[in-house]
Design a protein around this motif. Structure first.
Motif, PDB file in Angstrom:
ATOM      1  N   TYR A  88       1.695 -26.472  12.513  1.00  0.00           N
ATOM      2  CA  TYR A  88       0.394 -25.879  12.262  1.00  0.00           C
ATOM      3  C   TYR A  88       0.465 -24.927  11.076  1.00  0.00           C
ATOM      4  CZ  TYR A  88      -0.800 -27.441  17.003  1.00  0.00           C
ATOM      5  OH  TYR A  88      -1.032 -28.201  18.130  1.00  0.00           O
ATOM      6  N   HIS A  90      -1.670 -21.727   9.044  1.00  0.00           N
ATOM      7  CA  HIS A  90      -2.645 -20.662   9.227  1.00  0.00           C
ATOM      8  C   HIS A  90      -2.812 -19.946   7.895  1.00  0.00           C
ATOM      9  CE1 HIS A  90      -4.655 -17.048  10.435  1.00  0.00           C
ATOM     10  NE2 HIS A  90      -3.638 -16.319  10.049  1.00  0.00           N
ATOM     11  N   PHE A 100      -6.469 -21.678  12.605  1.00  0.00           N
ATOM     12  CA  PHE A 100      -5.298 -22.520  12.426  1.00  0.00           C
ATOM     13  C   PHE A 100      -5.761 -23.924  12.012  1.00  0.00           C
ATOM     14  CE2 PHE A 100      -1.920 -19.912  14.160  1.00  0.00           C
ATOM     15  CZ  PHE A 100      -2.603 -19.020  14.971  1.00  0.00           C
ATOM     16  N   PRO A 102      -5.506 -28.063  12.283  1.00  0.00           N
ATOM     17  CA  PRO A 102      -5.465 -28.914  13.481  1.00  0.00           C
ATOM     18  C   PRO A 102      -4.083 -29.452  13.800  1.00  0.00           C
ATOM     19  CG  PRO A 102      -6.392 -30.110  11.639  1.00  0.00           C
ATOM     20  CD  PRO A 102      -6.216 -28.694  11.176  1.00  0.00           C
TER      21      PRO A 102
ATOM     22  N   GLY B  44      -5.201 -28.012  19.673  1.00  0.00           N
ATOM     23  CA  GLY B  44      -4.650 -27.055  18.733  1.00  0.00           C
ATOM     24  C   GLY B  44      -4.768 -25.609  19.208  1.00  0.00           C
ATOM     25  N   LEU B  45      -4.457 -24.707  18.290  1.00  0.00           N
ATOM     26  CA  LEU B  45      -4.400 -23.287  18.586  1.00  0.00           C
ATOM     27  C   LEU B  45      -5.732 -22.609  18.274  1.00  0.00           C
ATOM     28  CD1 LEU B  45      -0.940 -22.761  16.876  1.00  0.00           C
ATOM     29  CD2 LEU B  45      -1.358 -22.768  19.336  1.00  0.00           C
ATOM     30  N   GLU B  46      -6.182 -21.772  19.198  1.00  0.00           N
ATOM     31  CA  GLU B  46      -7.416 -21.022  19.012  1.00  0.00           C
ATOM     32  C   GLU B  46      -7.125 -19.535  19.170  1.00  0.00           C
ATOM     33  OE1 GLU B  46     -12.019 -20.820  20.652  1.00  0.00           O
ATOM     34  OE2 GLU B  46     -10.424 -21.333  22.054  1.00  0.00           O
ATOM     35  N   PHE B 104       1.812 -14.424  12.287  1.00  0.00           N
ATOM     36  CA  PHE B 104       2.184 -14.197  13.680  1.00  0.00           C
ATOM     37  C   PHE B 104       3.693 -14.415  13.768  1.00  0.00           C
ATOM     38  CE2 PHE B 104      -1.998 -13.772  15.355  1.00  0.00           C
ATOM     39  CZ  PHE B 104      -2.814 -14.606  14.602  1.00  0.00           C
TER      40      PHE B 104
END
Lengths: 109, 117
Positions: A88, A90, A100, A102, B44-46, B104
């Protein structure tokens, strides 16, 4: 709000091959605050690359990041068995929320 | 070595409140933001929310149902999500946001929360 597109959606390669993953932003930002994360099945995401091209602590040098503006690339020079995972991206933009991409699934051919 | 660990109930009934806590070890610095991120199965990431010394930010997509708090004395931060539905079923991760590296950089292992009666 920035929209991130990752391509390909799925990439099938063999160990030892080179992988090139793309992350594209809907519009350019004034910084290169692009980070990449690896997520193996059943595990949490792990930081690989930040600032578009800086490797996180402990990340092997076969992982490299590049790009600027709207187009960014993660390259894995020689795939190891443990590299087959989801990836992923970002991009830190000028406003929230954090978004982010997909993801790209890298699987063994 | 920085470690984050999520805790909380794994099952929440529809319309009730989801409450999770993240315990941080190996880092007593105040120079970070602390976030919650979730991931429905196969998706996916949220990003959900973040908290820092002077305030909080929330994802507008959650329509005001979310809040965070920080307890520095316990090295913990928490997430509350109200009026949950099945769509809130996901693995919830806590993560540290590094303003210096703009990423992150540390994540918890994640906790699966299922919304079901």
């Amino acid at each position: 709000e920035i929209v991130l597109t990752q391509s390909p959606g799925t990439l099938s390669l063999s160990p030892g091959e080179r992988a090139t993953l793309s992350c594209r932003a809907s519009h350019s930002v004034t910084n290169n605050y692009l980070s990449w994360y690896q997520q193996r099945p059943g595990q949490a995401p792990r930081l690989l690359i930040y600032g578009a091209s800086s490797r996180a602590t402990g990340i092997p040098d076969r992982f490299s990041g590049s790009g600027s503006g709207t187009d960014f690339t993660l390259t894995i020079s020689r795939l190891e068995p443990e590299d087959f995972a989801m990836y992923y991206c970002h991009l830190y933009g000028d406003s929230l929320p954090f978004i982010f991409g997909p993801g790209t699934e890298l699987n063994i051919k | 070595q920085v470690q984050l660990q999520e805790s909380g109930p794994g099952l929440v009934k529809p319309s009730e409140t989801l409450s999770l806590t993240c315990t941080v070890s190996g880092d007593s610095s105040t120079n970070y933001f602390w976030s919650w991120i979730r991931q429905p199965a196969g998706k996916g990431l949220e990003w959900i929310a973040r908290i820092f010394a002077t305030g909080t930010n929330y994802n507008p997509s959650l329509n005001g149902r979310v809040s965070m708090s920080l307890d520095r004395s316990k090295n913990q931060f928490s997430l509350t999500l109200n009026s949950v539905t099945a769509a809130d079923t996901a693995v919830y991760y806590c993560a540290r946001w590094s303003a210096a590296r703009v990423c992150f950089d540390y994540w918890g292992q994640g906790i699966l929360v299922t919304v079901s009666s």
